[in-house]
Design an enzyme around this catalytic site. Sequence first.
Site, short mmCIF file in Angstrom:
data_model
loop_
_atom_site.label_atom_id
_atom_site.label_comp_id
_atom_site.label_asym_id
_atom_site.label_seq_id
_atom_site.Cartn_x
_atom_site.Cartn_y
_atom_site.Cartn_z
N LYS A 47 12.17 -6.27 -3.94
CA LYS A 47 13.47 -6.42 -3.32
C LYS A 47 13.60 -5.56 -2.07
O LYS A 47 14.49 -5.74 -1.27
CB LYS A 47 14.58 -5.99 -4.31
N GLY A 48 12.70 -4.57 -1.97
CA GLY A 48 12.87 -3.55 -0.94
C GLY A 48 12.92 -4.07 0.48
O GLY A 48 13.54 -3.47 1.36
N GLU A 103 7.37 -5.77 4.85
CA GLU A 103 7.54 -4.78 3.77
C GLU A 103 8.43 -3.64 4.22
O GLU A 103 8.51 -3.34 5.42
CB GLU A 103 6.18 -4.21 3.35
N ASP A 104 9.08 -3.01 3.28
CA ASP A 104 9.84 -1.80 3.59
C ASP A 104 8.93 -0.59 3.70
O ASP A 104 9.03 0.19 4.64
CB ASP A 104 10.95 -1.56 2.55
N ASP A 107 3.08 2.79 0.47
CA ASP A 107 2.98 4.11 -0.15
C ASP A 107 1.50 4.35 -0.46
O ASP A 107 0.75 4.82 0.40
CB ASP A 107 3.86 4.07 -1.41
N LYS A 135 3.41 5.93 4.44
CA LYS A 135 3.18 7.33 4.08
C LYS A 135 1.67 7.60 4.16
O LYS A 135 0.96 7.37 3.18
CB LYS A 135 3.65 7.60 2.65
N PHE A 156 10.03 11.53 -1.54
CA PHE A 156 10.71 10.41 -2.17
C PHE A 156 11.89 9.99 -1.31
O PHE A 156 12.84 10.74 -1.16
CB PHE A 156 11.17 10.76 -3.59
N VAL A 157 11.78 8.81 -0.71
CA VAL A 157 12.84 8.36 0.19
C VAL A 157 13.56 7.14 -0.38
O VAL A 157 12.98 6.34 -1.10
CB VAL A 157 12.28 8.02 1.60
N ASP A 163 14.83 2.00 -3.25
CA ASP A 163 15.68 2.41 -4.38
C ASP A 163 15.10 3.56 -5.16
O ASP A 163 13.92 3.91 -5.05
CB ASP A 163 15.85 1.23 -5.34
N ARG A 169 19.70 1.38 -2.53
CA ARG A 169 19.16 0.37 -1.61
C ARG A 169 20.13 0.06 -0.49
O ARG A 169 19.73 -0.33 0.61
CB ARG A 169 18.88 -0.95 -2.35
C1 PRP Z 1 7.75 -0.79 -3.25
C2 PRP Z 1 7.59 -1.36 -1.84
C3 PRP Z 1 6.21 -1.91 -1.85
C4 PRP Z 1 5.48 -0.99 -2.80
C5 PRP Z 1 4.68 -0.01 -2.04
O1 PRP Z 1 8.15 -1.82 -4.09
O2 PRP Z 1 8.55 -2.34 -1.56
O3 PRP Z 1 6.18 -3.24 -2.31
O4 PRP Z 1 6.46 -0.30 -3.59
O5 PRP Z 1 4.00 0.87 -2.87
P1 PRP Z 1 2.42 1.02 -2.86
O6 PRP Z 1 1.96 1.06 -1.44
O7 PRP Z 1 2.22 2.35 -3.56
O8 PRP Z 1 1.83 -0.10 -3.62
P2 PRP Z 1 8.61 -1.58 -5.60
O9 PRP Z 1 7.47 -1.88 -6.53
O10 PRP Z 1 9.26 -0.23 -5.72
O11 PRP Z 1 9.68 -2.74 -5.82
P3 PRP Z 1 11.05 -3.03 -5.00
O12 PRP Z 1 10.67 -3.50 -3.63
O13 PRP Z 1 11.73 -4.09 -5.81
O14 PRP Z 1 11.84 -1.74 -4.95
#
Ligand code: PRP
Length: 183
Positions: A47-48, A103-104, A107, A135, A156-157, A163, A169
């Site tokens: 959802k991000g 993507e948001d 990580d 990151k 942690f942002v 979220d 969010r």
């Molecule tokens: C977050 C973000 C990416 C992923 C990145 O999604 O939107 O999809 O984590 O992390 P990574 O590089 O360590 O794989 P999340 O799984 O938190 O779901 P969301 O978008 O619904 O919050």
Amino acid sequence: MESAQIADDLTNTLLTEGQIKDRLAQMARAIERDYDGQDVLLVGVLKGAVMVMADLARSLDRHVEMDWMAISSYGHGTTSSGVVRILKDLDTDISGRHVLVVEDIIDTGLTLSWLIANLRSRGPASVEICALLRKPDAVRMSVDVRYVGFDIPNEFVVGYGLDYGERYRNLRDVATLAPHVYT
Ligand code: PRP
């Protein structure tokens, strides 16, 4: 929840709404140049990515299509595991299409490296990534990202789609979460 209470959960604002908007406009100009004369399918990862998709798509002065995937990393918490399952697949057949994944945040890179391999197996003309945040200190799987908004510290942002426990969010800025919230 009242806004004063939300403010107590945040330590500092990393990126303001204005900084995000300006950077997305620059990225949109680069995307317009790079895809000149080509059809682009923006693929948002729920959802991000909802906020980035909404603002980036409206910054683009050209036709684009939008589609969405929902994927889930097992071992949920504050880090991802790289084991991914599809909760909602694309409605679009991407064979022969120019796909730009929106993507948001990147990580560890585990989610996107899985996703890119999955999308490539469907025979698209191209697959590239546009991520608002990255990151560098958290990376476990290097991912080739064509458009990056901001490299940020390994903190942690939340906000602007990001979220913690499905909250925050809807904040307009990106801010660091106070440790008392997650400890
Ligand atoms: C977050 C973000 C990416 C992923 C990145 O999604 O939107 O999809 O984590 O992390 P990574 O590089 O360590 O794989 P999340 O799984 O938190 O779901 P969301 O978008 O619904 O919050």
